[in-house]
Design a protein around this motif. Structure first.
Motif, PDB file in Angstrom:
ATOM      1  N   PHE A 139     -15.883  11.500  -2.044  1.00  0.00           N
ATOM      2  CA  PHE A 139     -15.390  10.802  -0.863  1.00  0.00           C
ATOM      3  C   PHE A 139     -15.639  11.577   0.432  1.00  0.00           C
ATOM      4  O   PHE A 139     -15.768  10.974   1.498  1.00  0.00           O
ATOM      5  N   LEU A 142     -19.061  10.448   1.305  1.00  0.00           N
ATOM      6  CA  LEU A 142     -19.054   9.086   1.829  1.00  0.00           C
ATOM      7  C   LEU A 142     -18.606   9.076   3.289  1.00  0.00           C
ATOM      8  O   LEU A 142     -19.135   8.318   4.111  1.00  0.00           O
ATOM      9  N   TYR A 143     -17.629   9.919   3.609  1.00  0.00           N
ATOM     10  CA  TYR A 143     -17.143  10.019   4.987  1.00  0.00           C
ATOM     11  C   TYR A 143     -18.276  10.496   5.902  1.00  0.00           C
ATOM     12  O   TYR A 143     -18.522   9.916   6.963  1.00  0.00           O
ATOM     13  N   GLY A 145     -21.424  10.246   5.351  1.00  0.00           N
ATOM     14  CA  GLY A 145     -22.444   9.198   5.412  1.00  0.00           C
ATOM     15  C   GLY A 145     -22.096   8.125   6.430  1.00  0.00           C
ATOM     16  O   GLY A 145     -22.970   7.638   7.155  1.00  0.00           O
ATOM     17  N   ALA A 146     -20.813   7.758   6.510  1.00  0.00           N
ATOM     18  CA  ALA A 146     -20.392   6.744   7.474  1.00  0.00           C
ATOM     19  C   ALA A 146     -20.509   7.262   8.901  1.00  0.00           C
ATOM     20  O   ALA A 146     -20.897   6.524   9.819  1.00  0.00           O
ATOM     21  N   TYR A 205     -18.537   0.498   6.088  1.00  0.00           N
ATOM     22  CA  TYR A 205     -19.266   1.671   6.570  1.00  0.00           C
ATOM     23  C   TYR A 205     -18.493   2.453   7.635  1.00  0.00           C
ATOM     24  O   TYR A 205     -19.067   3.287   8.319  1.00  0.00           O
ATOM     25  N   PRO A 207     -15.947   5.464   8.482  1.00  0.00           N
ATOM     26  CA  PRO A 207     -15.556   6.698   7.788  1.00  0.00           C
ATOM     27  C   PRO A 207     -14.157   6.605   7.180  1.00  0.00           C
ATOM     28  O   PRO A 207     -13.193   6.224   7.846  1.00  0.00           O
ATOM     29  N   MET A 210     -13.626   3.516   2.313  1.00  0.00           N
ATOM     30  CA  MET A 210     -13.923   3.054   0.956  1.00  0.00           C
ATOM     31  C   MET A 210     -12.987   3.641  -0.083  1.00  0.00           C
ATOM     32  O   MET A 210     -13.244   3.555  -1.284  1.00  0.00           O
ATOM     33  N   ASP A 284     -26.222  11.428   2.276  1.00  0.00           N
ATOM     34  CA  ASP A 284     -24.841  10.992   2.491  1.00  0.00           C
ATOM     35  C   ASP A 284     -24.773   9.486   2.743  1.00  0.00           C
ATOM     36  O   ASP A 284     -23.906   8.791   2.192  1.00  0.00           O
ATOM     37  N   LEU A 288     -23.073   6.573   0.238  1.00  0.00           N
ATOM     38  CA  LEU A 288     -22.119   5.554   0.672  1.00  0.00           C
ATOM     39  C   LEU A 288     -22.606   4.160   0.284  1.00  0.00           C
ATOM     40  O   LEU A 288     -21.845   3.362  -0.289  1.00  0.00           O
ATOM     41  N   SER A 289     -23.865   3.851   0.578  1.00  0.00           N
ATOM     42  CA  SER A 289     -24.367   2.515   0.244  1.00  0.00           C
ATOM     43  C   SER A 289     -24.394   2.310  -1.273  1.00  0.00           C
ATOM     44  O   SER A 289     -24.234   1.191  -1.764  1.00  0.00           O
ATOM     45  N   TYR A 291     -22.088   3.514  -3.389  1.00  0.00           N
ATOM     46  CA  TYR A 291     -20.731   3.176  -3.820  1.00  0.00           C
ATOM     47  C   TYR A 291     -20.338   1.776  -3.348  1.00  0.00           C
ATOM     48  O   TYR A 291     -19.680   1.034  -4.078  1.00  0.00           O
TER      49      TYR A 291
END
Length: 465
Positions: A139, A142-143, A145-146, A205, A207, A210, A284, A288-289, A291
């Motif tokens: 996660f 993912l953060y 990446g956003a 998308y 941060p 998700m 990153d 994200l995309s 997940y």
């Protein structure tokens, strides 16, 4: 968590396509020995060719020579497979003999499946799959990446609106499911559909959004069940061309939406303006995309695993795509024209200083010029979109932006600030009207079903199911 009795795949999804036609492994929950398994072909009629032989697929021999038969057959087989977890849950919602409804689904999203009294087996199976966090999910990544997704600032809204969303409908396959309702064909309805798409993408998308009980996850899962409802409506339409298009909203096309539309094509378009993503930022963004793709129902069997894999699968999908037709042209033009003439929430897609001195006609020429930097020339020719003088704008400014990027001492905190500043402005444009029910954030599945059943898009009849 509520569990279900072990059920064989045959009881849930009778095999309708012979093993000789479909060789793909069954889609499984993969985390509990007693979890339900779905083949992915609920409601698919018998007697169809395998995916590689659908009339929507072209360049088969070339693709096999470049990518290998195993991968090409694996990907195209998924044109006849789709998300049966959401489909079975949606059938439970439609079944009036139980207490499951759309509000039941919303409650399970907000509070977990354990908050539901006597949930149906289909709903339980879907939430078992949704609540499982794959071991590849980080996660923190993912953060990041956003943040990277939004940090480019003013170029992101036009890339998202015109390059990713409108440009995505230049794909023949992506356009078929949206044609029947007429919501992207009739000018007065385009705005609602466009804002609903923005709300989902922006939420997913953002941060930190998700996490299991955050808004991005909630809307992604909600859109997933709406897709299942649309699939059901189209599957029972006399106007759906099974032998031509495969199953509505199938795994193959859902995969490339995340890997390509909001992945490769998005990042390529942003970088065409001179911004440069580091290798870490690309990984990153694609984590994200990936997940988001998992939560929206793309099976891990074909879900992209990273940036390079996303590019490979996007390029393969593009090679297999039929050229855009008049219907693609209508959808792309209607989205762009509407966003120019009626910017969502009164907030311009273009940067304010640019938009303020331009007429609608000039903005339209600018939008078409930008598309020539983002979409391959043969596709633009098929779409019949003129190459205006604005096509030179990005090649002109890109070296300046690139130089600034190279020499600016940017920190992650700077990127984070830029991302949230852009998100605040975008969210102001697409927020729900005051007092509106949160259920209206995205499409109402009953309204979409009624539009499809009425064939408001005016699609020709193919055959009676």
């Amino acid at each position: 968590m509520t569990t279900t009795e072990k059920t064989t795949p045959e009881k849930i999804a009778p095999e309708k396509i012979t093993p000789e036609k479909i060789t793909t492994e069954k889609i499984t929950a993969g985390h509990q020995p007693g979890a339900r398994t779905f083949r992915g072909d609920l409601d698919v009629p018998e007697g169809l060719p395998r995916g590689l032989d659908l009339s929507r697929i072209r360049n088969q021999d070339k693709a096999i020579a470049m990518y290998g038969r195993e991968l090409v057959e694996k990907i195209t087989d998924h044109a006849l497979l789709a998300d049966d977890y959401a489909y079975q849950a949606m059938l439970d919602v439609k079944d009036k003999s139980n207490n499951t409804s759309w509000r039941t689904f919303d409650k399970a999203l907000d509070h977990g499946i354990d908050a539901i009294d006597d949930p149906t087996p289909g709903l339980v199976a879907m939430f078992e799959q949704l609540d499982r966090i794959p071991d590849w999910v980080d996660f923190d990544q993912l953060y990041r990446g956003a943040v990277a997704f939004w940090r480019a600032g003013p170029i992101v809204p036009p890339v998202l609106a015109w390059g990713a969303i409108a440009g995505g409908f230049s794909m023949y396959s992506a356009t078929r499911p949206v044609l029947f309702s007429g919501r992207l064909k009739q000018t007065e309805r385009v705005g609602t559909r466009l804002i609903e798409s923005f709300r989902y993408v922006v939420a997913a998308y953002t941060p930190g959004n998700m996490g299991r009980f955050e808004e991005g996850f909630r809307l992604t899962a909600k859109v997933r069940l709406i897709h299942a409802a649309v699939r059901h409506s189209l599957s029972h339409s006399d106007h759906w061309d099974w032998a031509g298009w495969g199953i509505p909203i199938n795994n193959m096309d859902s995969m490339v939406t995340q890997a390509g539309q909001f992945g490769v094509k998005f990042t390529d378009a942003v970088q065409s303006a001179g911004f440069r993503y580091s290798d870490r930022e690309l990984e990153d963004i694609f984590a994200l995309s990936r997940y988001v793709g998992y939560v929206i129902g793309v099976p891990e069997d074909i879900l992209h695993t990273g940036y390079e894999d996303a590019r490979l699968k996007t390029d393969l999908h593009t090679m297999l795509e039929l050229a855009p037709d008049d219907l693609c042209r209508d959808v792309v033009n209607s989205i762009i024209k509407y966003s120019i003439e009626n910017p969502p929430g009164g907030v311009e897609v273009l940067p304010g200083p640019v938009a303020s001195f331009m007429t609608d006609e000039r903005r339209l020429k600018l939008a078409y010029g930008l598309l020539h930097s983002w979409i391959p020339a043969p596709v633009m020719a098929d779409l019949g979109i003129e190459k205006t003088g604005w096509a030179r704008i990005l090649p002109t400014i890109a070296p300046l932006v690139s130089t600034y990027e190279r020499f600016s001492k940017r920190t992650f905190a700077d990127d984070e600030r830029a991302a949230f500043d852009m998100l605040r402005r975008f969210n102001d444009a697409i927020k729900l009207p005051e007092g509106a029910d949160r259920a209206h954030t995205v499409a109402n599945p009953d309204e979409v079903h009624a539009d499809i059943a009425a064939n408001k898009g005016g699609m020709p009849r193919v055959s009676k199911r």
